[in-house]
Write an enzyme that holds these catalytic residues in place. Structure first.
Site, PDB file in Angstrom:
ATOM      1  N   TRP A 279     -24.083  43.386  91.218  1.00 56.06           N
ATOM      2  CA  TRP A 279     -25.001  42.993  90.149  1.00 56.06           C
ATOM      3  C   TRP A 279     -25.084  44.053  89.060  1.00 56.06           C
ATOM      4  O   TRP A 279     -25.011  43.734  87.860  1.00 56.06           O
ATOM      5  CB  TRP A 279     -26.378  42.744  90.760  1.00 56.06           C
TER       6      TRP A 279
ATOM      7  N   TRP B  10     -16.922  35.814  88.414  1.00 54.20           N
ATOM      8  CA  TRP B  10     -18.134  36.583  88.703  1.00 54.20           C
ATOM      9  C   TRP B  10     -19.070  35.786  89.622  1.00 54.20           C
ATOM     10  O   TRP B  10     -19.647  36.334  90.573  1.00 54.20           O
ATOM     11  CB  TRP B  10     -18.866  36.930  87.409  1.00 54.20           C
TER      12      TRP B  10
ATOM     13  N   CYS C 173     -20.727  70.007  83.263  1.00 52.72           N
ATOM     14  CA  CYS C 173     -20.209  68.889  82.454  1.00 52.72           C
ATOM     15  C   CYS C 173     -20.036  67.644  83.310  1.00 52.72           C
ATOM     16  O   CYS C 173     -20.350  66.522  82.886  1.00 52.72           O
ATOM     17  CB  CYS C 173     -18.881  69.276  81.820  1.00 52.72           C
TER      18      CYS C 173
ATOM     19  N   HIS D 121     -20.303  36.997  93.351  1.00 51.08           N
ATOM     20  CA  HIS D 121     -21.724  37.098  93.712  1.00 51.08           C
ATOM     21  C   HIS D 121     -22.039  36.233  94.930  1.00 51.08           C
ATOM     22  O   HIS D 121     -22.746  36.666  95.852  1.00 51.08           O
ATOM     23  CB  HIS D 121     -22.604  36.670  92.534  1.00 51.08           C
TER      24      HIS D 121
ATOM     25  N   HIS E 182     -10.663  48.232  84.005  1.00 51.84           N
ATOM     26  CA  HIS E 182     -12.081  48.597  83.924  1.00 51.84           C
ATOM     27  C   HIS E 182     -12.777  48.419  85.274  1.00 51.84           C
ATOM     28  O   HIS E 182     -13.589  49.260  85.679  1.00 51.84           O
ATOM     29  CB  HIS E 182     -12.787  47.752  82.860  1.00 51.84           C
TER      30      HIS E 182
ATOM     31  N   ASN F 130     -23.820  43.767  85.031  1.00 51.98           N
ATOM     32  CA  ASN F 130     -24.635  44.075  83.853  1.00 51.98           C
ATOM     33  C   ASN F 130     -23.993  45.155  82.997  1.00 51.98           C
ATOM     34  O   ASN F 130     -24.108  45.142  81.762  1.00 51.98           O
ATOM     35  CB  ASN F 130     -26.034  44.514  84.282  1.00 51.98           C
TER      36      ASN F 130
ATOM     37  N   VAL G 244     -20.789  45.551  82.583  1.00 52.09           N
ATOM     38  CA  VAL G 244     -19.754  44.858  81.819  1.00 52.09           C
ATOM     39  C   VAL G 244     -20.383  44.033  80.703  1.00 52.09           C
ATOM     40  O   VAL G 244     -19.863  43.981  79.580  1.00 52.09           O
ATOM     41  CB  VAL G 244     -18.902  43.979  82.755  1.00 52.09           C
ATOM     42  N   ASN G 245     -21.503  43.384  80.983  1.00 54.15           N
ATOM     43  CA  ASN G 245     -22.183  42.610  79.945  1.00 54.15           C
ATOM     44  C   ASN G 245     -22.586  43.495  78.779  1.00 54.15           C
ATOM     45  O   ASN G 245     -22.468  43.104  77.609  1.00 54.15           O
ATOM     46  CB  ASN G 245     -23.423  41.927  80.531  1.00 54.15           C
TER      47      ASN G 245
ATOM     48  N   CYS H 133     -15.618  71.938  84.340  1.00 51.97           N
ATOM     49  CA  CYS H 133     -16.975  72.495  84.364  1.00 51.97           C
ATOM     50  C   CYS H 133     -17.890  71.639  85.230  1.00 51.97           C
ATOM     51  O   CYS H 133     -18.006  70.417  85.023  1.00 51.97           O
ATOM     52  CB  CYS H 133     -17.509  72.589  82.940  1.00 51.97           C
TER      53      CYS H 133
END
Length: 809
Positions: free
Chosen positions: A484, A420, A82, A424, A461, A488, A490-491, A79
């Protein structure tokens, strides 16, 4: 009103007791999602979206008689509406994650064959359809219709609150009190509750901030939130509140202190209250103090600035990444090899490291790019990482030295935090250096995580996030902001997880105290990130000039350690080669003995030969003795050699064989049978006696007995002479049995004058043989003569008989 407030207070008291059961229920749902991933994989949602994926197996346990209210989306994966609504639903799930003990979000794909019966049972005919199930819903409940015509997360959140408040009695214990409080409840609050902080949010009647913050703090202990309406004039006047909304902290002593926030809005209230002293997530230990931190970790705690980036973390991340994670692949080939090449290439370009580290990265990158094969071994890569070629000023520090990424316990933060931070820093350096490919760093990171990152669930993930939106990155600035925002995300997902450090909770970063300009609100009061300010903050925070060099090991020490390690490895390698060579020689010699290395049997035969001729020098060896006295040493008979050569010959015969693996013969005493002893160890005395006998022709007094001492001079390696009169007699006595076994019964006399004329001829004939040997020879000669005589007589008789027969007519 008092009854209502009392009921609400009791609900808050019970909610913490229910929370562990809700954790167990959520864990069961997660297990179902992992065991039955087909619907999740084919549908629009996964467990990482913080949405419960429903199926035939878990639908009843989630929706029926549950202690939490559940909002369910019935959709079809084909759909279009959806698909367009799914990002909004995911954002809603992330926004109300802290509400989970009171309300959960779920979804079911009605297009999947195994879920059609479920959707039919709930009367679903159109997609998407959203229904709300109250806590403790009955088995025949089909849920209440939930209007979701808007894509505004704030509106959907408010509608959920309205549904929660519409719950009939009894009030679900997992849901906190949402109704306004009164002065009577506040006056007696600390008498019935043991929390440390009471937050009072003063707001208008139509405001949802108080209820939102109450639900946001639902998973936290030692803090309670109550809303006070502006219409509660008595309480408002007593406390002197003039601004709405506003938040005050009420102490047990009756003091009222205003909570300091940048903006009077829900997000800022929730963040500030969650950081109050003593406030912790339910089920989590209290933050560890500095004294305990020093004693609970494997290494001393290093004080650091939480708003800084440390080079020690970046180098520790490189060490773990290249020497631990990549080392798990003994053979790197195919996609993994391509990922490694891109990863090292990006590090070489953008890693803001020290000269020695950058020199090593360049060496590794050059070596990798020159590899034309389809695979490499990690051992070969390790040789480059350890700088086995000893290139000058080239090294990567070994070991981990975490500073900004250290955790309150050894298993918290560290490498994930360092990874991480590294990512960054690379995106920011690419932006500052003016890179040409916006996705160069992100693509290298994605491939590395996919091929090498140890946490496979984390890698999955990250891959999902990259698949969803990485294609939208088209500038270097958007690459910095994409990483960034995903960090966040993931945090938010891991907040409250077992991997969360209580001293470093998972928050939306950067917090308001670190970057106030990064946070703003929309016109409706909803929190909003100022991405322009966030980008400026990131470019400054992760720039090479802002990286702190505290706790770094000096470059000279790193190079010295590397040289020492290289020397020790070379020594170990040489020792190993020596052992292997000796082993090969032993095997070869055992299979094919070398002529120059006599076997044990040959050595015994040589010793027996040395014990052979001994008496000849007493008479027949006079010429040799005379030659030796005149200094002639060439081409002498074995028994006429000088004493030093005899001693050296004995030491060589007693020398241990050099073949590794051969059984060593036990060393013998230096005293041998009398034959060889007189012949070898008394040469000088015998020669002197012979000379004096020839000159005087009379008996001589016996000389003092001297033997060859076995003590070797450590400095000269010489063998000295030492008296052996008493010791000699004792040693001869100890050797009697061995001499008797060898049947050596001859006794020798060194004085030439005592020998008779007959004795001299016997000595000449014997030439070193004993009397037994001479007797045996005589007997053998006699027997052989008899045999020859018998044979002669036999053949003579036969010959006569044959002649007689021929003469007959």
């Amino acid at each position: 009103m008092a009854r209502r407030c009392g009921r609400a207070t009791s609900r808050f008291t019970v909610e913490i007791q229910i929370y562990p059961r809700r954790i167990a229920t959520f864990a069961i749902w997660l297990c179902f999602c992992l065991l039955f991933p087909s619907a999740a994989e084919a549908g629009l949602y996964t467990a990482s979206d913080q949405v419960i994926v429903l199926s035939q197996e878990n639908v009843e346990s989630v929706l029926i008689n549950s202690s939490a209210a559940v909002l369910v989306e019935f959709y079809a994966s084909w759909c279009g509406h959806c698909i367009a609504f799914s990002p909004v639903y995911k954002s809603l799930a992330s926004d109300i994650k802290e509400w989970k003990p009171a309300v959960d979000l779920a979804a079911v794909d009605c297009a999947a064959e195994e879920n059609r019966k479920v959707c039919t049972g709930f009367g679903i005919r159109a997609y998407p359809t959203i229904k709300f199930f109250h806590a403790y819903s009955k088995a025949d409940s089909t849920g209440q219709a939930f209007k979701a015509s808007t894509h505004d997360v704030r509106v959907l959140r408010h509608r959920i609150i309205d549904k929660l408040e519409s719950h009939e009695e009894p009030w679900p214990p997992a849901c906190p009190p949402l109704e306004p409080t009164s002065q009577a409840e506040i006056d007696s609050f600390f008498e019935t509750n043991s929390v440390q902080h009471l937050a009072l949010i003063f707001e208008d009647t139509k405001s949802y901030i108080g209820r939102e913050v109450t639900l946001d703090l639902l998973q936290y202990e030692n803090v309670a939130v109550r809303r006070v309406l502006s219409t509660e004039e008595g309480l408002v006047t007593k406390l002197g509140v003039t601004e709405f909304p506003s938040c005050y902290l009420y102490s047990p002593q009756g003091n009222l202190t205003r909570l300091k926030v940048n903006i009077e809005a829900r997000t800022f209230y929730s963040y500030a209250l969650q950081r109050l002293p003593g406030v912790v997530r339910s089920g989590k230990p209290l933050p560890v103090t500095l004294d305990i931190l020093t004693n609970s970790t494997e290494e001393p705690w290093r004080p650091f600035n939480r708003s800084g980036v440390y080079m020690a973390d970046l180098e520790s991340t490189l060490h773990y990444s290249l020497r631990v994670e990549v080392a798990a692949h003994t053979l790197i080939k195919g996609e993994a090899l391509t990922s490694l090449k891109k990863y090292i290439s990006v590090l070489t370009k953008y890693f803001p490291g020290r000269p020695v580290v950058m020199s090593l990265l360049k060496s590794v990158n050059s070596w990798l790019q020159n590899q034309t094969g389809d695979e490499i071994s990690y051992e070969a890569l390790k040789e480059i990482l350890d700088n086995s070629a000893q290139s000058p000023d080239t090294a990567l520090p070994e070991g981990e030295r975490w500073v900004g990424c250290q955790g309150s316990r050894p298993h918290l933060r560290r490498y994930p935090c360092g990874m991480w931070t590294l990512f960054h820093a690379l995106t920011v350096q690419a932006k500052n250096a003016g890179g040409t490919d916006p996705q160069e760093v992100l693509s290298a990171m994605r491939n590395y995580v996919h091929s090498f990152f140890g946490c496979r669930a984390c890698a999955e993930h990250f891959e999902i996030m990259a698949t969803e939106s990485l294609v939208e990155v088209n500038t270097l600035s958007s690459a910095v902001l994409w990483l960034w925002s995903r960090h966040n995300r993931v945090n938010n997902r891991l907040a409250g997880d077992l991997s969360e450090d209580p001293n470093f909770p998972k928050i939306q970063w950067p917090p308001p105290e670190m970057c106030p300009a990064c946070h703003t609100v929309k016109e409706n009061g909803e929190h909003k990130w100022s991405q322009e300010q966030v980008l400026l903050f990131l470019l400054s925070h992760f720039s090479s000039s802002s990286i702190l060099t505290d706790y770094l090991e000096d470059e000279s020490q790193i190079l010295a350690k590397q040289r020492e390690k290289h020397v020790s490895q070379q020594q170990a390698l040489e020792a190993q080669k020596h052992v292997e060579r000796k082993a090969r020689e032993a095997l070869d010699s055992m299979a094919h003995p070398l002529p120059s290395q006599p076997t044990m049997q040959e050595e015994e035969e040589e010793e027996e030969e040395e014990e052979g001729p001994q008496d000849e020098e007493e008479d027949g060896g006079e010429g040799a003795a005379a030659d030796e006295m005149e200094g002639k040493t060439s081409e002498t008979t074995p028994w006429a050699k000088p004493e030093m050569e005899v001693g050296r010959g004995r030491r060589q015969a007693r020398r241990k064989p050099s073949i590794v693996g051969m059984r060593m013969r036990e060393l013998q005493e230096d005293i041998v049978d009398l034959d060889s002893f007189v012949n070898q160890h008394y040469k000088a005395k015998a020669l002197r006696v012979k000379q004096r006998t020839l000159q005087r022709k009379e008996e001589q007094e016996p000389w003092p007995v001297f033997g060859l001492g076995m003590e070797l001079d450590a400095g000269l390696g010489m063998v000295g002479l030492q008296p052996m009169e008493a010791d000699f007699e004792q040693d001869v006595g100890r050797q009697r049995k061995r001499l008797q076994k060898r049947e050596l019964t001859g006794q020798y006399f060194v004085e030439e004058a005592e020998l008779s004329h007959r004795g001299r001829w016997m000595s000449v004939l014997s030439i070193g043989f004993s009397k037994v040997d001479i007797s045996l020879c005589v007997i053998l000669y006699f027997l052989s003569s008899m045999c020859l005589l018998a044979m002669y007589l036999f053949f003579k008789t036969r010959l006569r008989l044959r002649r007689a027969k021929v003469a007959l007519p």
